[in-house]
Design a protein around this motif. Structure first.
Motif, mmCIF file in Angstrom:
data_model
loop_
_atom_site.group_PDB
_atom_site.id
_atom_site.type_symbol
_atom_site.label_atom_id
_atom_site.label_comp_id
_atom_site.label_asym_id
_atom_site.label_seq_id
_atom_site.Cartn_x
_atom_site.Cartn_y
_atom_site.Cartn_z
ATOM 1 N N SER A 1 0.507 14.606 -4.035
ATOM 2 C CA SER A 1 0.338 13.380 -3.263
ATOM 3 C C SER A 1 -0.597 12.407 -3.967
ATOM 4 O O SER A 1 -0.313 11.206 -4.078
ATOM 5 C CB SER A 1 -0.200 13.723 -1.868
ATOM 6 O OG SER A 1 -0.535 12.553 -1.162
ATOM 7 N N ILE A 2 -1.715 12.903 -4.459
ATOM 8 C CA ILE A 2 -2.671 12.048 -5.172
ATOM 9 C C ILE A 2 -2.028 11.462 -6.417
ATOM 10 O O ILE A 2 -2.139 10.259 -6.692
ATOM 11 C CB ILE A 2 -3.941 12.845 -5.538
ATOM 12 C CG1 ILE A 2 -4.736 13.184 -4.275
ATOM 13 C CG2 ILE A 2 -4.820 12.043 -6.511
ATOM 14 C CD1 ILE A 2 -5.906 14.094 -4.517
ATOM 15 N N GLY A 3 -1.352 12.306 -7.188
ATOM 16 C CA GLY A 3 -0.706 11.836 -8.407
ATOM 17 C C GLY A 3 0.327 10.762 -8.126
ATOM 18 O O GLY A 3 0.440 9.775 -8.869
ATOM 19 N N ASP B 1 1.974 5.125 -8.383
ATOM 20 C CA ASP B 1 2.642 4.035 -7.683
ATOM 21 C C ASP B 1 1.800 2.767 -7.695
ATOM 22 O O ASP B 1 2.293 1.671 -8.010
ATOM 23 C CB ASP B 1 2.935 4.468 -6.243
ATOM 24 C CG ASP B 1 3.876 3.502 -5.528
ATOM 25 O OD1 ASP B 1 4.700 2.873 -6.220
ATOM 26 O OD2 ASP B 1 3.788 3.370 -4.298
ATOM 27 N N LEU B 2 0.529 2.889 -7.380
ATOM 28 C CA LEU B 2 -0.349 1.723 -7.349
ATOM 29 C C LEU B 2 -0.575 1.152 -8.735
ATOM 30 O O LEU B 2 -0.681 -0.066 -8.918
ATOM 31 C CB LEU B 2 -1.693 2.088 -6.706
ATOM 32 C CG LEU B 2 -1.654 2.344 -5.194
ATOM 33 C CD1 LEU B 2 -2.998 2.848 -4.705
ATOM 34 C CD2 LEU B 2 -1.272 1.081 -4.448
ATOM 35 N N THR B 3 -0.643 2.017 -9.723
ATOM 36 C CA THR B 3 -0.814 1.559 -11.101
ATOM 37 C C THR B 3 0.415 0.784 -11.560
ATOM 38 O O THR B 3 0.314 -0.297 -12.154
ATOM 39 C CB THR B 3 -1.057 2.749 -12.046
ATOM 40 O OG1 THR B 3 -2.204 3.474 -11.611
ATOM 41 C CG2 THR B 3 -1.294 2.251 -13.472
ATOM 42 N N GLU C 1 -1.269 -3.204 -8.096
ATOM 43 C CA GLU C 1 -1.978 -3.624 -6.897
ATOM 44 C C GLU C 1 -3.464 -3.296 -6.958
ATOM 45 O O GLU C 1 -4.292 -4.018 -6.416
ATOM 46 C CB GLU C 1 -1.361 -2.961 -5.663
ATOM 47 C CG GLU C 1 0.078 -3.434 -5.389
ATOM 48 C CD GLU C 1 0.653 -2.787 -4.143
ATOM 49 O OE1 GLU C 1 -0.126 -2.154 -3.397
ATOM 50 O OE2 GLU C 1 1.854 -2.934 -3.918
ATOM 51 N N ILE C 2 -3.799 -2.166 -7.596
ATOM 52 C CA ILE C 2 -5.183 -1.783 -7.760
ATOM 53 C C ILE C 2 -5.389 -1.401 -9.219
ATOM 54 O O ILE C 2 -4.604 -0.674 -9.802
ATOM 55 C CB ILE C 2 -5.551 -0.585 -6.859
ATOM 56 C CG1 ILE C 2 -5.401 -1.021 -5.378
ATOM 57 C CG2 ILE C 2 -6.963 -0.126 -7.121
ATOM 58 C CD1 ILE C 2 -5.737 0.081 -4.408
#
Length: 214
Positions: free
Chosen positions: A195-197, A202-204, A208-209
């Motif tokens: 989940s963390i990975g 996804d955000l990278t 977005e972040i």
């Protein structure tokens, strides 16, 4: 090794302190909830079975409490307080879903820029797709921020040990060895790691972040 607050509950007779631990060699079997001690590590090692790698952590004796020296991401050496009584969760909301992660570390603010493959949620925590500790890569790591006004230091928290089968305290060599297996007891954290990975990637990809790679 037991947090003082836990003593409010019935069934505990006391605290196993740092000075007592240093007098013997200890093997913690996390899966079977078993603790063994002996005069030599040779008498304990045969009980550690089914592991793939060993994370060897050197104890820093410049402190009265238990501190560990580690090399992270092949770039920086840091000293961590080994606090097995500390346990904290990071709660995040992403795309309408709530996620609760067990925090393996607490990082001081000044250390954040040294981390690679990470997403930094200001004032909440850090998610790392992977963190290399000495020679072992740990995937899907969550960490909170040490915002203490009095003690600014990096901390290893209790949930970090969930990734391992056994922990050996070697009093002669002054080290802690953590026995790691991809599919053993520590594998119970598989969903959390995945989940963390997934969120970090996804955000990278979306930009977005900001994710920093050295």
């Amino acid at each position: 090794m037991i947090a003082p607050s836990i003593l409010d509950y019935k069934g505990y007779d006391g605290v196993l302190g740092n000075q007592d631990i240093r007098k013997k060699n200890w093997l913690f079997d996390f899966e079977n909830k078993c603790l063994m001690l002996a005069d030599t590590t040779e008498n304990l090692l045969p009980f550690a079975k089914g592991y793939d790698q060993i994370l060897d952590l050197k104890i820093n004796n410049n402190h009265s409490n238990l501190y560990i020296d580690m090399c992270l991401d092949d770039s920086t050496s840091q000293t961590f307080l080994f606090d097995t009584g500390r346990s904290k969760c990071i709660e995040l909301n992403y795309e309408g879903d709530n996620y609760i992660y067990y925090s393996a570390f607490a990082f001081k603010d000044s250390f954040i820029p040294y981390l690679t493959d990470r997403i930094y949620f200001r004032n909440q925590g850090v998610l790392l797709q992977a963190l290399k500790i000495n020679d072992i890569v740990i995937k899907g790591v969550a960490a909170d921020l040490n915002l203490s006004n009095t003690v600014k230091e990096n901390i290893i928290s209790a949930p970090f040990l969930r990734r391992f089968e056994y922990m050996l305290y070697d009093s002669k060599e002054e080290r802690i060895c953590l026995f790691y297996s991809e599919k053993g007891y520590g594998y119970k954290g598989y969903e959390e790691k995945e989940s963390i990975g997934r969120i970090v990637k996804d955000l990278t990809d979306k930009g977005e972040i900001e994710s920093t790679k050295k």
